[in-house]
Each structure stands twice: as C-alpha cells, then as structure tokens.
Enzyme design. Structure first.
Site, PDB file in Angstrom:
ATOM      1  N   LYS A  87       0.839  -1.202   0.000  1.00 16.96           N
ATOM      2  CA  LYS A  87       0.000   0.000   0.000  1.00 16.96           C
ATOM      3  C   LYS A  87       0.883   1.265   0.000  1.00 16.96           C
ATOM      4  O   LYS A  87       2.117   1.175   0.198  1.00 16.96           O
ATOM      5  CB  LYS A  87      -0.924  -0.050   1.216  1.00 16.96           C
ATOM      6  CG  LYS A  87      -1.910  -1.226   1.163  1.00 16.96           C
ATOM      7  CD  LYS A  87      -2.862  -1.193   2.354  1.00 16.96           C
ATOM      8  CE  LYS A  87      -3.823  -2.352   2.328  1.00 16.96           C
ATOM      9  NZ  LYS A  87      -4.816  -2.286   3.429  1.00 16.96           N
ATOM     10  N   TYR A 133     -12.330  -2.320  -3.674  1.00 14.25           N
ATOM     11  CA  TYR A 133     -12.898  -2.345  -2.316  1.00 14.25           C
ATOM     12  C   TYR A 133     -14.433  -2.346  -2.318  1.00 14.25           C
ATOM     13  O   TYR A 133     -15.041  -1.977  -1.307  1.00 14.25           O
ATOM     14  CB  TYR A 133     -12.359  -1.159  -1.512  1.00 14.25           C
ATOM     15  CG  TYR A 133     -10.933  -1.375  -1.017  1.00 14.25           C
ATOM     16  CD1 TYR A 133     -10.568  -2.546  -0.356  1.00 14.25           C
ATOM     17  CD2 TYR A 133      -9.957  -0.400  -1.193  1.00 14.25           C
ATOM     18  CE1 TYR A 133      -9.271  -2.752   0.099  1.00 14.25           C
ATOM     19  CE2 TYR A 133      -8.653  -0.592  -0.733  1.00 14.25           C
ATOM     20  CZ  TYR A 133      -8.325  -1.764  -0.093  1.00 14.25           C
ATOM     21  OH  TYR A 133      -7.043  -1.970   0.376  1.00 14.25           O
ATOM     22  N   ASN A 153      -1.925  -0.196   6.837  1.00 13.56           N
ATOM     23  CA  ASN A 153      -1.322  -1.448   7.315  1.00 13.56           C
ATOM     24  C   ASN A 153      -0.464  -2.158   6.262  1.00 13.56           C
ATOM     25  O   ASN A 153      -0.434  -3.369   6.176  1.00 13.56           O
ATOM     26  CB  ASN A 153      -2.415  -2.369   7.869  1.00 13.56           C
ATOM     27  CG  ASN A 153      -3.464  -2.713   6.835  1.00 13.56           C
ATOM     28  OD1 ASN A 153      -3.388  -2.228   5.701  1.00 13.56           O
ATOM     29  ND2 ASN A 153      -4.420  -3.538   7.194  1.00 13.56           N
ATOM     30  N   HIS A 187      -1.894  -5.459   1.257  1.00 13.04           N
ATOM     31  CA  HIS A 187      -3.166  -6.147   1.014  1.00 13.04           C
ATOM     32  C   HIS A 187      -2.850  -7.512   0.418  1.00 13.04           C
ATOM     33  O   HIS A 187      -1.920  -7.639  -0.379  1.00 13.04           O
ATOM     34  CB  HIS A 187      -4.029  -5.365   0.002  1.00 13.04           C
ATOM     35  CG  HIS A 187      -5.125  -6.194  -0.579  1.00 13.04           C
ATOM     36  ND1 HIS A 187      -6.334  -6.370   0.052  1.00 13.04           N
ATOM     37  CD2 HIS A 187      -5.182  -6.956  -1.706  1.00 13.04           C
ATOM     38  CE1 HIS A 187      -7.088  -7.183  -0.670  1.00 13.04           C
ATOM     39  NE2 HIS A 187      -6.408  -7.547  -1.747  1.00 13.04           N
ATOM     40  N   GLU A 217      -8.924 -10.423  -8.463  1.00 15.20           N
ATOM     41  CA  GLU A 217      -8.033  -9.269  -8.271  1.00 15.20           C
ATOM     42  C   GLU A 217      -6.894  -9.277  -9.300  1.00 15.20           C
ATOM     43  O   GLU A 217      -6.508  -8.224  -9.813  1.00 15.20           O
ATOM     44  CB  GLU A 217      -7.503  -9.263  -6.832  1.00 15.20           C
ATOM     45  CG  GLU A 217      -8.634  -8.981  -5.836  1.00 15.20           C
ATOM     46  CD  GLU A 217      -8.236  -9.116  -4.377  1.00 15.20           C
ATOM     47  OE1 GLU A 217      -7.085  -9.478  -4.070  1.00 15.20           O
ATOM     48  OE2 GLU A 217      -9.105  -8.825  -3.525  1.00 15.20           O
TER      49      GLU A 217
END
Ligand code: CMP
Length: 143
Positions: free
Chosen positions: A9, A49, A112, A115, A126
């Site tokens: 990320k 998302y 965080n 992913h 994905e």
C-alpha cells in the site's frame, strides 16, 4: 498452482519497504509471476474495495489507497493465499502476531502496509482486475 494478488500500500511504498516485503515471499519459496508500480484511479480503488462500500471506513480506505503509488504483485505456490495471509498477520497490527509484516511494520488497521487476497477466488478476480495476461510470466522449469 495457486496464485495470489498482493499489494504494497502507499505507506509501504513511501517507507521503502517494497524490497523487504518481496524478500519475505521470495525466501519463503514462492515464485513471483508479475509485479508493477501503479497509481490507482478512483474507479480501480472503488472496484477493488466494492465489498466494503457500506463500511464506515470506506471513504478513508479509497482515499488512502489512491493517495500514492502502490506496488501490485502476483505470487504463485502451494496454498499461497493462506500462507501469505499468515505472513501478513491480522488486519489490525495490534492483533497481528509478532514477526508478521503488519506487526513488524504497521501501527494502524487502515494504514497497514499490505493487502492480500483472502481466497483463491478473490485472487483470480483481483489478478484479472490489475494485470493483463501478458504481464504475467510462466516458468518452464524450477531451478
Ligand atoms: P485490506 O486487506 O486492504 O482490505 C480491506 C481494508 O480495510 C483492510 O485491508 C484494512 O486496511 C481496512 N480496514 C479494515 N478495518 C478498518 C477500520 N476499522 N478502519 C479503517 N480501515 C479498516
């Protein structure tokens, strides 16, 4: 052979953690079959998302993931989805086991570092969303 989609990320990219994270998956023994630096569009982020659209943190999530470059990767190996989720640790770094990526490098559940697809089916979706077939390589033999 199972595949997964992993994405460093914007916090992980800006903190210079791409190499560190890739090294963990290489050392584990998984094979890298695709990788690229991307600046996600709002449409890509909303698509990625979509399952979280009704969650209170959805706006923050989309804003964060489009806030800077991300590094998308496709890895292959036996049970790579489950292994990579174990290596990432729980979403909330406070609950992630010591030694996992999120425990070692993150503090906040929304920021965080990484992913990872949560099932082989999600991985296929994905990968298809972020990579063209010609962006993925195949290995003729294992060295
Ligand atoms: P990721 O694996 O990218 O998929 C969904 C993301 O939602 C998850 O990682 C977290 O970063 C984020 N997330 C989950 N719970 C929260 C929360 N309570 N507040 C902010 N972000 C969250």
């Amino acid at each position: 052979m199972e595949k997964t989609f992993l994405m460093v990320k914007p916090d992980g990219v800006q903190r210079g953690l791409i190499g560190t994270i890739m090294a963990r998956f290489e050392k584990k023994g998984f094979q890298l079959i695709g990788a690229k630096l991307m600046q996600l569009t709002m449409e890509q982020a909303e698509h990625h998302y979509a399952e979280h659209v009704s969650r209170p943190f959805y706006g923050e999530l989309v804003e964060f993931i489009t806030s800077g470059p991300v590094f998308g990767m496709v890895w292959m190996g036996d049970e790579v989805v489950a292994h990579s989720r174990a290596m990432m640790g729980k979403t909330n770094p406070l609950e992630a086991a010591p030694g996992t990526i999120r425990s070692d490098y993150a503090m906040h559940k929304g920021i965080n570092i990484i992913h990872g697809s949560d099932s082989p089916e999600a991985a296929e979706r994905e990968i298809h969303h972020f990579f063209k077939p010609e962006e993925l390589v195949t290995y003729k033999r294992c060295l």
